[in-house]
Design a protein around this motif. Sequence first.
Motif, PDB file in Angstrom:
ATOM      1  N   TYR A   1      51.646  42.298   4.758  1.00 37.67           N
ATOM      2  CA  TYR A   1      50.649  43.361   4.996  1.00 37.67           C
ATOM      3  C   TYR A   1      50.225  43.844   3.613  1.00 37.67           C
ATOM      4  O   TYR A   1      51.036  44.383   2.863  1.00 37.67           O
ATOM      5  CB  TYR A   1      51.332  44.448   5.809  1.00 37.67           C
ATOM      6  CG  TYR A   1      50.590  45.713   6.125  1.00 37.67           C
ATOM      7  CD1 TYR A   1      49.222  45.754   6.362  1.00 37.67           C
ATOM      8  CD2 TYR A   1      51.305  46.914   6.259  1.00 37.67           C
ATOM      9  CE1 TYR A   1      48.584  46.939   6.692  1.00 37.67           C
ATOM     10  CE2 TYR A   1      50.690  48.101   6.593  1.00 37.67           C
ATOM     11  CZ  TYR A   1      49.336  48.110   6.809  1.00 37.67           C
ATOM     12  OH  TYR A   1      48.710  49.291   7.149  1.00 37.67           O
ATOM     13  N   PHE A   2      48.954  43.605   3.253  1.00 37.28           N
ATOM     14  CA  PHE A   2      48.513  43.787   1.879  1.00 37.28           C
ATOM     15  C   PHE A   2      47.193  44.537   1.795  1.00 37.28           C
ATOM     16  O   PHE A   2      46.338  44.408   2.665  1.00 37.28           O
ATOM     17  CB  PHE A   2      48.302  42.419   1.209  1.00 37.28           C
ATOM     18  CG  PHE A   2      49.510  41.539   1.191  1.00 37.28           C
ATOM     19  CD1 PHE A   2      50.418  41.598   0.143  1.00 37.28           C
ATOM     20  CD2 PHE A   2      49.741  40.638   2.221  1.00 37.28           C
ATOM     21  CE1 PHE A   2      51.534  40.782   0.114  1.00 37.28           C
ATOM     22  CE2 PHE A   2      50.861  39.813   2.208  1.00 37.28           C
ATOM     23  CZ  PHE A   2      51.757  39.890   1.149  1.00 37.28           C
ATOM     24  N   ASP A   3      47.028  45.270   0.685  1.00 37.99           N
ATOM     25  CA  ASP A   3      45.705  45.700   0.262  1.00 37.99           C
ATOM     26  C   ASP A   3      45.442  45.079  -1.099  1.00 37.99           C
ATOM     27  O   ASP A   3      46.221  44.238  -1.575  1.00 37.99           O
ATOM     28  CB  ASP A   3      45.562  47.223   0.259  1.00 37.99           C
ATOM     29  CG  ASP A   3      46.409  47.925  -0.796  1.00 37.99           C
ATOM     30  OD1 ASP A   3      47.058  47.240  -1.632  1.00 37.99           O
ATOM     31  OD2 ASP A   3      46.427  49.167  -0.802  1.00 37.99           O
ATOM     32  N   ALA A   4      44.353  45.456  -1.746  1.00 38.25           N
ATOM     33  CA  ALA A   4      43.970  44.814  -3.004  1.00 38.25           C
ATOM     34  C   ALA A   4      45.019  45.010  -4.103  1.00 38.25           C
ATOM     35  O   ALA A   4      45.092  44.207  -5.037  1.00 38.25           O
ATOM     36  CB  ALA A   4      42.613  45.343  -3.462  1.00 38.25           C
ATOM     37  N   ALA A   5      45.843  46.054  -3.987  1.00 34.67           N
ATOM     38  CA  ALA A   5      46.839  46.345  -5.020  1.00 34.67           C
ATOM     39  C   ALA A   5      48.173  45.652  -4.765  1.00 34.67           C
ATOM     40  O   ALA A   5      49.015  45.593  -5.663  1.00 34.67           O
ATOM     41  CB  ALA A   5      47.047  47.843  -5.134  1.00 34.67           C
ATOM     42  N   GLY A   6      48.387  45.158  -3.539  1.00 30.13           N
ATOM     43  CA  GLY A   6      49.652  44.501  -3.251  1.00 30.13           C
ATOM     44  C   GLY A   6      50.195  44.838  -1.882  1.00 30.13           C
ATOM     45  O   GLY A   6      49.460  45.316  -1.004  1.00 30.13           O
ATOM     46  N   PRO A   7      51.500  44.598  -1.648  1.00 29.11           N
ATOM     47  CA  PRO A   7      52.098  44.843  -0.326  1.00 29.11           C
ATOM     48  C   PRO A   7      52.046  46.319   0.076  1.00 29.11           C
ATOM     49  O   PRO A   7      52.128  47.211  -0.774  1.00 29.11           O
ATOM     50  CB  PRO A   7      53.560  44.383  -0.515  1.00 29.11           C
ATOM     51  CG  PRO A   7      53.520  43.456  -1.684  1.00 29.11           C
ATOM     52  CD  PRO A   7      52.450  43.987  -2.588  1.00 29.11           C
TER      53      PRO A   7
END
Length: 229
Positions: free
Chosen positions: A220-226
């Motif tokens: 589960y990720f966004d642009a910055a990481g998990p």
Amino acid sequence: MTTTLITGANKGLGHETARRLVAAGHTVYVGARDVERGAAAASALGARFVRLDVTDDASVAAAAAAVEADGGLDVLVNNAGIEVRSPGGEIIGAAELTADVMREVFETNVFGLVRVTHAFLPLLERSSSPVVVNVSSSLASLDQAGKGYPGVAYPTSKTAVNMLTVQFAKAFPKMRINAVEPGYTATDLNGRAGTQTVEQGAEIIVRMAQSGPGSPTGGYFDAAGPLPW
């Protein structure tokens, strides 16, 4: 050549993801319910159009057959999603929540994802590098529940998307299957109130759609990481 299908791709994040992946060399199918809008978007993008209503079994089956006849699929981006508001446009909180509202949101956001994924699994299993990207939300995080957003149906549906992501990833370890959070992006879903552009929001979707062997799965990720579940 990598072949990618994106649901709900005639506008918003799906459209921008399609644009970026076409530019990256993918053969992209723009999946959309509306034939006129979907075909126009695909033509403008240099993509292919396939009519796909994620809430309709026959539509999804026909789309899978069409993509299979054209050669198969490597990447599936489950992007189609809805939020339901009151007749006055207000977010529906717990006090006003009904089973009908939950059912309507889940029909697209959860059952639609399952319907599409199930139909395209046989094609993905034939790919040498299969990828599934499920567009989720930070609102799905139980760690963040209760902080800010008063709505119930949409966050709950995206929490279900996260669980489906984990279960599909466990069942199909040869695939890279992840949930992503695009961020608060200005789209029709939120009445263009989002603080990010679609270019910014699509970044993590595009990145995960291009993930190669050895990349994470079941995450589960966004642009910055998990992100925390």
